[in-house]
Motif scaffolding. Structure first.
Motif, PDB file in Angstrom:
ATOM      1  N   MET A  61       0.845  -1.240  -0.053  1.00 20.84           N
ATOM      2  CA  MET A  61      -0.057   0.027   0.094  1.00 20.84           C
ATOM      3  C   MET A  61       0.909   1.279   0.042  1.00 20.84           C
ATOM      4  SD  MET A  61      -3.418   0.193  -0.426  1.00 20.84           S
ATOM      5  CE  MET A  61      -4.270  -0.895   0.216  1.00 20.84           C
ATOM      6  N   ALA A  62       1.868   1.214   0.638  1.00 17.84           N
ATOM      7  CA  ALA A  62       2.894   2.301   0.644  1.00 17.84           C
ATOM      8  C   ALA A  62       3.628   2.448  -0.673  1.00 17.84           C
ATOM      9  CB  ALA A  62       4.010   2.353   1.724  1.00 17.84           C
ATOM     10  N   LEU A  63       3.876   1.451  -1.475  1.00 21.43           N
ATOM     11  CA  LEU A  63       4.250   1.599  -2.803  1.00 21.43           C
ATOM     12  C   LEU A  63       3.349   2.255  -3.501  1.00 21.43           C
ATOM     13  CD1 LEU A  63       6.084  -1.970  -3.422  1.00 21.43           C
ATOM     14  CD2 LEU A  63       7.046   0.378  -3.106  1.00 21.43           C
ATOM     15  N   VAL A  64       2.029   1.894  -3.454  1.00 20.25           N
ATOM     16  CA  VAL A  64       0.929   2.586  -4.234  1.00 20.25           C
ATOM     17  C   VAL A  64       0.830   3.913  -4.017  1.00 20.25           C
ATOM     18  CG1 VAL A  64      -1.524   2.601  -4.717  1.00 20.25           C
ATOM     19  CG2 VAL A  64      -0.123   0.221  -4.645  1.00 20.25           C
ATOM     20  N   ASP A  65       0.889   4.299  -2.816  1.00 20.50           N
ATOM     21  CA  ASP A  65       0.596   5.737  -2.074  1.00 20.50           C
ATOM     22  C   ASP A  65       1.841   6.484  -2.823  1.00 20.50           C
ATOM     23  OD1 ASP A  65      -1.701   5.182  -1.034  1.00 20.50           O
ATOM     24  OD2 ASP A  65      -0.822   4.821   0.979  1.00 20.50           O
ATOM     25  N   THR A  66       2.922   5.946  -2.960  1.00 19.17           N
ATOM     26  CA  THR A  66       4.175   6.888  -3.194  1.00 19.17           C
ATOM     27  C   THR A  66       3.970   7.050  -4.623  1.00 19.17           C
ATOM     28  OG1 THR A  66       5.477   5.802  -1.171  1.00 19.17           O
ATOM     29  CG2 THR A  66       6.730   6.957  -3.400  1.00 19.17           C
ATOM     30  N   ALA A  67       3.870   6.045  -5.438  1.00 16.55           N
ATOM     31  CA  ALA A  67       3.549   6.245  -6.929  1.00 16.55           C
ATOM     32  C   ALA A  67       2.562   7.219  -7.215  1.00 16.55           C
ATOM     33  CB  ALA A  67       3.594   4.662  -7.621  1.00 16.55           C
ATOM     34  N   LEU A  68       1.719   7.165  -6.846  1.00 13.99           N
ATOM     35  CA  LEU A  68       0.338   8.106  -6.798  1.00 13.99           C
ATOM     36  C   LEU A  68       0.763   9.405  -6.609  1.00 13.99           C
ATOM     37  CD1 LEU A  68      -2.777   6.249  -5.639  1.00 13.99           C
ATOM     38  CD2 LEU A  68      -2.157   6.708  -7.851  1.00 13.99           C
ATOM     39  N   ALA A  69       1.376   9.791  -5.399  1.00 14.48           N
ATOM     40  CA  ALA A  69       1.942  11.020  -5.136  1.00 14.48           C
ATOM     41  C   ALA A  69       2.894  11.571  -6.145  1.00 14.48           C
ATOM     42  CB  ALA A  69       2.637  10.813  -3.668  1.00 14.48           C
ATOM     43  N   ALA A  70       3.610  10.643  -6.565  1.00 18.12           N
ATOM     44  CA  ALA A  70       4.809  10.864  -7.578  1.00 18.12           C
ATOM     45  C   ALA A  70       4.084  11.384  -8.921  1.00 18.12           C
ATOM     46  CB  ALA A  70       5.699   9.852  -7.704  1.00 18.12           C
ATOM     47  N   ARG A  72       0.996  12.594  -9.291  1.00 18.64           N
ATOM     48  CA  ARG A  72       0.444  13.962  -9.043  1.00 18.64           C
ATOM     49  C   ARG A  72       1.551  15.059  -9.311  1.00 18.64           C
ATOM     50  NH1 ARG A  72      -2.565  11.114  -5.006  1.00 18.64           N
ATOM     51  NH2 ARG A  72      -0.843  11.545  -3.573  1.00 18.64           N
ATOM     52  N   GLN A  73       2.583  14.905  -8.945  1.00 18.47           N
ATOM     53  CA  GLN A  73       3.798  15.732  -9.167  1.00 18.47           C
ATOM     54  C   GLN A  73       4.274  16.250 -10.544  1.00 18.47           C
ATOM     55  OE1 GLN A  73       5.188  17.802  -6.729  1.00 18.47           O
ATOM     56  NE2 GLN A  73       3.662  17.403  -5.381  1.00 18.47           N
ATOM     57  N   SER A  74       4.273  14.837 -11.212  1.00 20.09           N
ATOM     58  CA  SER A  74       4.882  14.644 -12.431  1.00 20.09           C
ATOM     59  C   SER A  74       3.932  14.686 -13.564  1.00 20.09           C
ATOM     60  CB  SER A  74       5.785  13.476 -12.707  1.00 20.09           C
ATOM     61  OG  SER A  74       4.791  12.262 -12.524  1.00 20.09           O
ATOM     62  N   GLY A  75       2.758  14.290 -13.498  1.00 19.53           N
ATOM     63  CA  GLY A  75       1.625  14.404 -14.433  1.00 19.53           C
ATOM     64  C   GLY A  75       1.658  13.014 -15.052  1.00 19.53           C
ATOM     65  N   GLY A 104      12.795   2.731 -21.324  1.00 24.43           N
ATOM     66  CA  GLY A 104      12.978   4.239 -21.473  1.00 24.43           C
ATOM     67  C   GLY A 104      11.557   4.778 -21.911  1.00 24.43           C
ATOM     68  N   ALA A 105      10.929   4.337 -23.030  1.00 26.98           N
ATOM     69  CA  ALA A 105       9.734   4.618 -23.452  1.00 26.98           C
ATOM     70  C   ALA A 105       8.631   4.750 -22.376  1.00 26.98           C
ATOM     71  CB  ALA A 105       9.057   4.042 -24.692  1.00 26.98           C
ATOM     72  N   LEU A 106       8.623   3.519 -21.505  1.00 29.87           N
ATOM     73  CA  LEU A 106       7.474   3.405 -20.627  1.00 29.87           C
ATOM     74  C   LEU A 106       7.720   4.410 -19.347  1.00 29.87           C
ATOM     75  CD1 LEU A 106       6.791  -0.275 -20.175  1.00 29.87           C
ATOM     76  CD2 LEU A 106       5.438   1.500 -21.364  1.00 29.87           C
ATOM     77  N   MET A 107       9.099   4.767 -18.985  1.00 22.69           N
ATOM     78  CA  MET A 107       9.431   5.716 -17.732  1.00 22.69           C
ATOM     79  C   MET A 107       8.945   7.168 -18.126  1.00 22.69           C
ATOM     80  SD  MET A 107      10.699   3.617 -15.639  1.00 22.69           S
ATOM     81  CE  MET A 107      11.951   4.207 -14.468  1.00 22.69           C
ATOM     82  N   THR A 108       8.884   7.352 -19.447  1.00 18.22           N
ATOM     83  CA  THR A 108       8.482   8.809 -19.931  1.00 18.22           C
ATOM     84  C   THR A 108       7.079   8.901 -19.356  1.00 18.22           C
ATOM     85  OG1 THR A 108       8.036   8.235 -22.108  1.00 18.22           O
ATOM     86  CG2 THR A 108      10.251   9.034 -21.513  1.00 18.22           C
ATOM     87  N   THR A 144      -2.145  -8.687 -13.459  1.00 18.84           N
ATOM     88  CA  THR A 144      -3.353  -7.984 -13.713  1.00 18.84           C
ATOM     89  C   THR A 144      -2.384  -6.634 -13.358  1.00 18.84           C
ATOM     90  OG1 THR A 144      -4.893  -9.323 -12.552  1.00 18.84           O
ATOM     91  CG2 THR A 144      -5.508  -7.027 -12.852  1.00 18.84           C
ATOM     92  N   VAL A 145      -2.899  -5.780 -14.929  1.00 16.10           N
ATOM     93  CA  VAL A 145      -1.956  -4.612 -14.956  1.00 16.10           C
ATOM     94  C   VAL A 145      -2.920  -3.423 -15.079  1.00 16.10           C
ATOM     95  CG1 VAL A 145      -0.214  -3.352 -16.428  1.00 16.10           C
ATOM     96  CG2 VAL A 145      -0.181  -5.841 -16.158  1.00 16.10           C
ATOM     97  N   ALA A 146      -2.970  -2.622 -13.990  1.00 17.76           N
ATOM     98  CA  ALA A 146      -3.826  -1.611 -13.975  1.00 17.76           C
ATOM     99  C   ALA A 146      -3.069  -0.091 -14.542  1.00 17.76           C
ATOM    100  CB  ALA A 146      -4.627  -1.234 -12.820  1.00 17.76           C
ATOM    101  N   ILE A 147      -3.614   0.782 -15.345  1.00 16.74           N
ATOM    102  CA  ILE A 147      -3.087   1.866 -15.651  1.00 16.74           C
ATOM    103  C   ILE A 147      -4.019   2.837 -14.711  1.00 16.74           C
ATOM    104  CG2 ILE A 147      -2.890   3.748 -17.273  1.00 16.74           C
ATOM    105  CD1 ILE A 147      -2.491   1.376 -19.285  1.00 16.74           C
ATOM    106  N   LEU A 148      -3.302   3.690 -14.000  1.00 16.06           N
ATOM    107  CA  LEU A 148      -4.024   4.462 -12.917  1.00 16.06           C
ATOM    108  C   LEU A 148      -3.758   6.035 -13.259  1.00 16.06           C
ATOM    109  CD1 LEU A 148      -3.013   2.813  -9.633  1.00 16.06           C
ATOM    110  CD2 LEU A 148      -4.990   2.124 -11.065  1.00 16.06           C
ATOM    111  N   ASP A 149      -4.684   7.071 -13.263  1.00 17.16           N
ATOM    112  CA  ASP A 149      -4.418   8.410 -13.240  1.00 17.16           C
ATOM    113  C   ASP A 149      -3.978   8.807 -11.916  1.00 17.16           C
ATOM    114  OD1 ASP A 149      -6.435   8.888 -11.495  1.00 17.16           O
ATOM    115  OD2 ASP A 149      -7.607   9.589 -13.341  1.00 17.16           O
ATOM    116  N   ALA A 150      -3.455  10.107 -11.626  1.00 16.80           N
ATOM    117  CA  ALA A 150      -2.944  10.363 -10.632  1.00 16.80           C
ATOM    118  C   ALA A 150      -3.785  10.509  -9.409  1.00 16.80           C
ATOM    119  CB  ALA A 150      -2.188  11.963 -10.882  1.00 16.80           C
ATOM    120  N   ARG A 151      -5.083  10.363  -9.728  1.00 16.74           N
ATOM    121  CA  ARG A 151      -5.921  10.157  -8.645  1.00 16.74           C
ATOM    122  C   ARG A 151      -6.484   8.902  -8.006  1.00 16.74           C
ATOM    123  NH1 ARG A 151     -10.599  13.506 -11.166  1.00 16.74           N
ATOM    124  NH2 ARG A 151      -9.906  12.288 -12.888  1.00 16.74           N
ATOM    125  N   GLY A 152      -5.761   7.773  -8.756  1.00 10.31           N
ATOM    126  CA  GLY A 152      -5.964   6.750  -8.545  1.00 10.31           C
ATOM    127  C   GLY A 152      -7.135   6.096  -9.234  1.00 10.31           C
TER     128      GLY A 152
END
Length: 180
Positions: A61-70, A72-75, A104-108, A144-152
């Motif tokens: 859950m902390a990994l998810v929260d950290t990624a969502l915060a990042a 929101r910062q990066s778009g 490289g492509a995915l990291m952008t 299972t691969v979910a693509i999330l927007d910055a709001r989750g």
């Protein structure tokens, strides 16, 4: 013997002979898939069906929260990969997206996180609260691969569970779908 019975007899004999030739040819046909069939490969990855990307000791859950915060910062979006080190499809997917050609492509576009969910279909699930958080009540297969927007919010709800056959896809196919 009547003429009709002779024709029937001839047809049967032709079928039997054709079947015999077909059976004789079987051992000569190459194996489609088996122990002797070569495994597929990913450039730069020695063992594409093995991974340690899914850390069972991580605070998921902390990994998810950290990624969502990042995000929101990066778009960027979050690529939430729910799988297991023991699953060949999860391993293939993890290795494919970490490969030189794709990473490289995915990291952008994404913040990528791997959450170990074990094997929920056989009663050995872990970190299933992460899946439930995003509305995945029953994990049918991994990954299972979910693509999330910055709001989750999940942007690919219908496609997320369809990655459970990831090992049947090439790295190029994986990249093309994720970069749509």
């Amino acid at each position: 013997m009547t003429e009709t019975s002779c024709k029937t007899y001839r047809r049967r004999m032709i079928r039997i002979i054709a079947l015999a030739f077909a059976l004789l040819a079987l051992p000569l046909a190459p194996a489609a898939a088996g122990e002797d069939a070569p495994l597929r490969s990913i450039p730069g990855v020695e063992k594409p069906y093995e991974t340690t990307a899914f850390d069972p000791a991580a605070d998921a859950m902390a990994l998810v929260d950290t990624a969502l915060a990042a995000a929101r910062q990066s778009g960027k979006r979050v690529l939430l990969v729910m799988g297991s080190n023991d699953c060949h499809d999860s391993a293939w997917f993890a290795n494919a997206i970490a490969g030189i050609d794709i990473a490289g492509a995915l990291m952008t576009r994404y913040h990528i996180i791997f959450v170990d969910i074990g094997a929920p279909r056989v009663g050995q699930g872990r970190n299933l609260e992460v899946a439930r958080r995003f509305g995945f009540k029953n994990i049918r297969g991994t990954p299972t691969v979910a693509i999330l927007d910055a709001r989750g919010h999940v942007l690919n709800r219908k496609a997320a569970p369809k990655w459970r056959n990831a090992a049947s896809r090439s790295p190029d196919e994986i990249q093309a779908e994720l970069m749509q």
